[in-house]
Each structure stands twice: as C-alpha cells, then as structure tokens.
Motif scaffolding. Structure first.
Motif, PDB file in Angstrom:
ATOM      1  N   VAL A  32      27.416 -42.338 -18.430  1.00 13.02           N
ATOM      2  CA  VAL A  32      26.968 -41.140 -18.926  1.00 13.02           C
ATOM      3  C   VAL A  32      27.469 -40.923 -19.894  1.00 13.02           C
ATOM      4  CG1 VAL A  32      26.830 -38.681 -18.884  1.00 13.02           C
ATOM      5  CG2 VAL A  32      26.445 -39.793 -16.477  1.00 13.02           C
ATOM      6  N   PRO A  33      26.895 -41.468 -21.285  1.00 15.39           N
ATOM      7  CA  PRO A  33      27.852 -42.109 -22.255  1.00 15.39           C
ATOM      8  C   PRO A  33      28.174 -40.323 -23.013  1.00 15.39           C
ATOM      9  CG  PRO A  33      25.169 -42.657 -22.734  1.00 15.39           C
ATOM     10  CD  PRO A  33      25.557 -41.850 -21.038  1.00 15.39           C
ATOM     11  N   SER A  34      29.097 -40.396 -23.417  1.00 20.20           N
ATOM     12  CA  SER A  34      29.827 -38.812 -23.938  1.00 20.20           C
ATOM     13  C   SER A  34      30.495 -39.963 -25.284  1.00 20.20           C
ATOM     14  CB  SER A  34      30.627 -39.173 -22.752  1.00 20.20           C
ATOM     15  OG  SER A  34      31.818 -39.554 -22.347  1.00 20.20           O
ATOM     16  N   ALA A  35      30.937 -38.545 -25.800  1.00 21.58           N
ATOM     17  CA  ALA A  35      32.448 -38.306 -26.324  1.00 21.58           C
ATOM     18  C   ALA A  35      33.687 -38.794 -26.175  1.00 21.58           C
ATOM     19  CB  ALA A  35      32.059 -37.682 -28.103  1.00 21.58           C
ATOM     20  N   LEU A  36      34.264 -38.796 -25.709  1.00 20.72           N
ATOM     21  CA  LEU A  36      36.093 -39.110 -25.275  1.00 20.72           C
ATOM     22  C   LEU A  36      37.274 -38.967 -25.615  1.00 20.72           C
ATOM     23  CD1 LEU A  36      36.496 -39.469 -22.450  1.00 20.72           C
ATOM     24  CD2 LEU A  36      37.350 -42.127 -22.925  1.00 20.72           C
ATOM     25  N   ALA A  37      37.738 -37.911 -25.274  1.00 18.55           N
ATOM     26  CA  ALA A  37      39.311 -37.156 -26.135  1.00 18.55           C
ATOM     27  C   ALA A  37      39.578 -38.474 -25.005  1.00 18.55           C
ATOM     28  CB  ALA A  37      39.432 -36.066 -26.267  1.00 18.55           C
ATOM     29  N   ILE A  38      41.259 -38.549 -25.237  1.00 13.25           N
ATOM     30  CA  ILE A  38      41.710 -39.526 -23.804  1.00 13.25           C
ATOM     31  C   ILE A  38      43.121 -38.982 -24.302  1.00 13.25           C
ATOM     32  CG2 ILE A  38      41.900 -41.391 -24.959  1.00 13.25           C
ATOM     33  CD1 ILE A  38      41.834 -43.005 -22.067  1.00 13.25           C
ATOM     34  N   GLY A  39      43.871 -38.652 -23.419  1.00  9.68           N
ATOM     35  CA  GLY A  39      45.722 -38.141 -23.776  1.00  9.68           C
ATOM     36  C   GLY A  39      46.311 -37.783 -22.395  1.00  9.68           C
ATOM     37  N   HIS A  40      47.241 -37.298 -22.445  1.00 12.65           N
ATOM     38  CA  HIS A  40      48.077 -37.247 -21.134  1.00 12.65           C
ATOM     39  C   HIS A  40      48.152 -35.207 -21.282  1.00 12.65           C
ATOM     40  CE1 HIS A  40      49.402 -41.160 -20.645  1.00 12.65           C
ATOM     41  NE2 HIS A  40      50.809 -40.876 -21.521  1.00 12.65           N
ATOM     42  N   PHE A  41      48.018 -34.599 -22.909  1.00  8.39           N
ATOM     43  CA  PHE A  41      47.357 -33.335 -22.905  1.00  8.39           C
ATOM     44  C   PHE A  41      48.306 -32.513 -22.040  1.00  8.39           C
ATOM     45  CE2 PHE A  41      42.933 -35.179 -23.794  1.00  8.39           C
ATOM     46  CZ  PHE A  41      43.550 -35.697 -25.221  1.00  8.39           C
ATOM     47  N   ARG A  60      28.570 -33.460 -30.545  1.00 10.89           N
ATOM     48  CA  ARG A  60      27.598 -32.474 -31.252  1.00 10.89           C
ATOM     49  C   ARG A  60      27.360 -33.726 -31.798  1.00 10.89           C
ATOM     50  NH1 ARG A  60      29.430 -31.398 -26.598  1.00 10.89           N
ATOM     51  NH2 ARG A  60      29.958 -29.298 -26.420  1.00 10.89           N
ATOM     52  N   GLU A  61      27.718 -34.526 -32.638  1.00 11.66           N
ATOM     53  CA  GLU A  61      26.882 -35.102 -33.859  1.00 11.66           C
ATOM     54  C   GLU A  61      25.780 -36.116 -33.147  1.00 11.66           C
ATOM     55  OE1 GLU A  61      30.316 -35.415 -37.709  1.00 11.66           O
ATOM     56  OE2 GLU A  61      30.221 -37.046 -36.336  1.00 11.66           O
ATOM     57  N   LEU A  62      26.150 -36.271 -32.124  1.00 15.18           N
ATOM     58  CA  LEU A  62      25.164 -37.590 -31.395  1.00 15.18           C
ATOM     59  C   LEU A  62      24.424 -37.165 -30.370  1.00 15.18           C
ATOM     60  CD1 LEU A  62      28.686 -40.670 -31.256  1.00 15.18           C
ATOM     61  CD2 LEU A  62      26.868 -40.370 -32.602  1.00 15.18           C
ATOM     62  N   GLY A  63      24.585 -35.544 -30.341  1.00 14.94           N
ATOM     63  CA  GLY A  63      23.820 -35.290 -28.849  1.00 14.94           C
ATOM     64  C   GLY A  63      24.589 -35.638 -27.242  1.00 14.94           C
ATOM     65  N   LEU A  64      25.658 -35.554 -27.498  1.00 13.00           N
ATOM     66  CA  LEU A  64      26.540 -36.304 -26.548  1.00 13.00           C
ATOM     67  C   LEU A  64      27.117 -34.980 -25.683  1.00 13.00           C
ATOM     68  CD1 LEU A  64      27.325 -40.072 -27.771  1.00 13.00           C
ATOM     69  CD2 LEU A  64      25.609 -39.772 -25.523  1.00 13.00           C
ATOM     70  N   PRO A  65      27.325 -35.324 -24.356  1.00 12.45           N
ATOM     71  CA  PRO A  65      28.635 -34.596 -23.943  1.00 12.45           C
ATOM     72  C   PRO A  65      29.454 -35.111 -24.275  1.00 12.45           C
ATOM     73  CG  PRO A  65      27.203 -36.152 -21.943  1.00 12.45           C
ATOM     74  CD  PRO A  65      26.744 -36.069 -23.400  1.00 12.45           C
ATOM     75  N   LEU A  66      30.372 -33.670 -24.080  1.00 16.04           N
ATOM     76  CA  LEU A  66      32.137 -33.668 -24.578  1.00 16.04           C
ATOM     77  C   LEU A  66      32.658 -33.940 -23.274  1.00 16.04           C
ATOM     78  CD1 LEU A  66      34.834 -33.917 -26.259  1.00 16.04           C
ATOM     79  CD2 LEU A  66      33.840 -31.239 -26.235  1.00 16.04           C
ATOM     80  N   ALA A  67      33.527 -35.024 -23.050  1.00 18.50           N
ATOM     81  CA  ALA A  67      34.385 -35.838 -21.975  1.00 18.50           C
ATOM     82  C   ALA A  67      36.124 -35.376 -22.173  1.00 18.50           C
ATOM     83  CB  ALA A  67      34.033 -37.172 -21.638  1.00 18.50           C
TER      84      ALA A  67
END
Length: 330
Positions: A32-41, A60-67
């Motif tokens: 599933v293509p996505s924009a991914l934020a990655i970290g321990h958080f 939102r710019e790319l029309g993708l889900p946020l992961a």
C-alpha cells in the motif's frame, strides 16, 4: 486507523504479521503506497509531531495515506541501555496519539535481537520496500540498522530513487533540543509544566482504581488509588494538581505520589492516590486517567493525622485555585 503489528522473520528474510496481532488482520497482499513517518516516538512530543506533520503534508500532496512506523519494545530497552523500561507513552497511548495526528496506518515493528542485527541496507530492502513507501520522513538524528549505523543521509542513498527521504531538524526550547530525554528529566524533577510544554499536552498516566488502606475516607479526603496499567515514567514523588478523567467526566483534584510516611514506616514502592474534587461515588475496578497540571510540594511526614488533614486542605485550595486560572493544554 489500521494497525499492523509486524515482525522480521529471519528464516524467510521478510516481514510478517506478528504473533500478537490482536485482530488477526493480515498484511495486504500488495504493498500500500504511503507517506511514512518513522521513529521511536516515545512521548510523541512536539518534535515527533513535527516529523509526523511533515509526513502528513507529503501524504496529502501525493494523495496517499499517512503511515507511522514505530518499534516495540523500545530498542534501548532490548539492547540493555538503562532508563527505558519505563515509557512516556506506552504503546496504547502512542497509538492513540498517532490517530489524533491523522495517521491512517500504524506499523508496530517488533524489535528483538534478530531485528537489531539487520544492516541498514537489509532494513530498507526487507522492511521499507515491501511496504511500498513512496516518501519516508524521519528526524534529523534518526538511526536505524545494526548498531544504529543508518542515518537519514544513508537512507537516501539506499533508497536509490525508489522513495523520497526527508529529514526534519530538531525543535529547540530555551536552547535545548526537545527530546524524550529532556521530558524524562523534567518529570524526574517534578516539573510537569515543562513536560506539558514539550509534549504539547499534559503528561498523563492511566490505571485501574484498586483498594488502598481507606484511611482517606476517615479523615474526610477519600482517594482513588491507581495501579498503573502500563510501564509509565512516574513523576518525582510529591503532591500534584491533577485533572482526572473518570467515566468520561473530568474532575479537578490533587494527587500524592509517594510512600505515605505519616502512616507507614516503609512501603515497597510508591503509590499514586488522587482526591477528586466534587466527586461522590465508587471507582473501584474502573480505569481512570490522571493529567498532571502542576507540582504543589514535596511529600513529607507529619506529626499527626490532624496536621496532615490541615495540609491537605491547603493543597486542595491551592489546586482549585490553579485549575481555575489555567486551561488544559490540548
């Protein structure tokens, strides 16, 4: 928000659904293509929110889900580095914050010794690429792969044009980096106001109300004794102004964290007990949430119950006044 608990399978060299996936949801057969934020958080503090917010903008710019991808247990704990057995945001709280920030998908990657030995290149090829990420956003100091050898710069090189990489510079407050470490230090010093400023919300803990010694009722100040349901970082011992959410209703109150030295010579561990203003009822067995609004004083031993009662009255008056003058940080 879809939650996928995944683990690395060294036998197949791929990621798979983790054994503790609660609802049995399988990973999609196709990425599933996505924009991914990655970290321990840990904490999901203002700096983490900047990373997730930047990924949300790209999504939102790319029309993708946020992961959002995080790791559990905390890598520092697995690798034997002290101080991370207790967390600012245990996993349920962390996932709740992700959802509030607009995440459509959360990947919870099981961190164990096998996973820790993945090289940075293997992490990209066996974890990120199979998930179909199109953009990866991380903090400027994000480390990944064996011995933390991977950096955002090397991630960009390893992507080889298959996905974009963006590194977000750290935020600063009073010339110090906003970090989980700084928040932990603030809580250890009882500075819950600084912790709230860095988190962008009050620091909070949740737990089940259990029976205590019921002495509070006999002195006119009944308390709810909390048994924490997750391994939270507990603020320094003392008396705090709190807001307590119970049964969907928020009450002002005071909380004592400590060993109750007026009545006990030695308790095995600190207790958390809250007196809720204007509450009359039974909370035993219920889960409540306490948000720390301010530090009032250190815990101390009193010469008598009457002296303690007088001090509690003063604490309650100070807490009521503070709560009238302040609004919750949300």
């Amino acid at each position: 928000m879809l939650i996928y608990r995944v683990a690395y399978d060294p036998a197949s060299g791929t990621i798979r659904l983790a054994d503790d996936q609660a609802d049995g949801r399988a990973l999609p057969e196709s990425p599933v293509p996505s924009a991914l934020a990655i970290g321990h958080f840990d904490g999901v503090h203002l700096g983490h929110q900047e990373v997730i917010g930047r990924a949300k903008l790209r999504a939102r710019e790319l029309g993708l889900p946020l992961a959002v991808m995080t790791f559990y247990p905390h890598p520092r704990d697995v690798l034997g580095k002290p101080g991370y057995a207790k967390l600012l945001t245990p996993l349920p709280d962390k996932l709740e914050q992700f959802e509030k920030l607009g995440a459509d998908i959360a990947y919870v990657v099981h961190f164990d010794s096998d996973f820790s030995r993945l090289s940075p290149e293997a992490f990209v090829e066996r974890v990120l690429v199979p998930l179909g990420v199109e953009t990866v956003v991380a903090g400027f100091d994000f480390k990944f792969g064996y011995r933390g050898e991977g950096t955002p710069d090397s991630l960009c090189q390893l992507a080889r044009g298959r996905f974009a990489v963006e590194a977000v510079r750290h935020l600063q407050r009073n010339d110090r980096k906003v970090s989980s470490t700084l928040i932990r230090e603030a809580l250890q010093g009882g500075d819950v106001s600084l912790a709230a400023e860095l988190l962008g919300r009050p620091y909070a803990v949740s737990g089940v109300v259990v029976e205590g010694d019921k002495r509070g009722r006999t002195i006119g100040f009944p308390t709810a004794n909390m048994r924490l349901d997750e391994p939270y970082v507990v603020p320094k011992g003392g008396v705090y102004t709190v807001r307590v959410i119970a049964g969907g209703i928020t009450y002002g109150g005071v909380m004592n964290i400590g060993l109750k030295p007026t009545f006990h010579e030695r308790l095995p561990e600190p207790t958390l007990e809250a007196h809720l203003f204007d509450f009359d009822g039974d909370l035993y067995g219920q889960t409540i949430r306490a948000e720390f609004a301010g530090y009032l004083r250190a815990e101390r031993k009193f010469n008598s119950a009457a002296e303690l009662v007088e001090q509690i009255r003063k604490d309650a008056e100070a807490a009521r006044s503070a709560l009238r003058l302040s609004a919750p940080i949300r």
